[in-house]
Enzyme design. Sequence first.
Site, PDB file in Angstrom:
ATOM      1  N   TRP A  31       0.796  -1.022  -0.295  1.00  0.00           N
ATOM      2  CA  TRP A  31      -0.050   0.040  -0.366  1.00  0.00           C
ATOM      3  C   TRP A  31       0.736   1.595  -0.204  1.00  0.00           C
ATOM      4  CZ3 TRP A  31      -4.632   0.700  -0.846  1.00  0.00           C
ATOM      5  CH2 TRP A  31      -5.496   1.828  -0.664  1.00  0.00           C
ATOM      6  N   ASP A  40       1.658   4.182 -19.946  1.00  0.00           N
ATOM      7  CA  ASP A  40       0.689   4.566 -20.334  1.00  0.00           C
ATOM      8  C   ASP A  40       0.560   5.484 -18.714  1.00  0.00           C
ATOM      9  OD1 ASP A  40      -2.374   4.341 -20.146  1.00  0.00           O
ATOM     10  OD2 ASP A  40      -2.390   2.340 -19.634  1.00  0.00           O
TER      11      ASP A  40
END
Length: 294
Positions: free
Chosen positions: A100, A202
């Site tokens: 995380w 991307d």
Amino acid sequence: MIPQQVKELLKTRLSQRSGKTVSSFECRSVGGGSINSTYQVTTDAGKKFFLKLNDETAFPRLFEKERNGLGFIDRQNCILTPPVVFYETNGNYQLLLLEWIEGGIRNESFWKKFGEQLAKLHSVTQEHFGFLEDNYMGSLPQINTFTNDWSEFFNNYRLRPQMELALTKGLLDKSHIVAFETLFKRSASIFNPGKPSLLHGDLWSGNLMCNEQSSPVLIDPAVYFGHRSMDLAMTTLFGGFDKSFYDAYHYHLPLPVNYEEQWELCNLYPLLIHLNLFGKSYLPAILNTLRNFT
């Protein structure tokens, strides 16, 4: 909701990782794009992870390719990516579990650091355009066949597959195809020569994070070696990044004189991707670019 078989797998893998039994965890749904189910997973010890869940039959090896791309970028020691905890398939499900990343402040130092680090990433080169495996751009397959010439690679493995898919779906017509064929003949004169650069592939704002130390973190790559204008162009597609990012990049790796022209051409690729995924609202921008180059 996370299927029970996936929950049991998570308990097993997290227990193996920590060396202690993880008997329970909390899952909170979070935003993560249009094709994946995404969750914050918090163990009973308070450790947080980011879980991506998808259908392996619908998007074969999608997360395997993402794991490989993250690892490839990480090994260059240019810019941070989230550490991969594990990738695995379970029945029809595929899972990718990442550390995380707590968010931080995108201050001027953050943007300057990102400009410098992206220039460093783009300075990683090889002899051929492409990559050692095909991968995905969003949910669409991306072909990375090794090619010696950039314009050939750009025309045949970026624009043409998306153009043909859009034609099949009725999103483009034959007059548009004629314009693309004319564009293909011009593209070589627009791009400056140079070695293939390692690209994120991307690079829109949603795939750039800022951690607690205000350092850039790249996520969701579509990695290949290509012309560096591809990454830079995409940063402008949905509003652009802070000016200090572009200034820092240019300081460390100067932009070509006609970079704006290159960027407009490069953005045909993500625009075609969006046309095929989300429909005709992206067609006017594509047609405007075609008019400018044909």
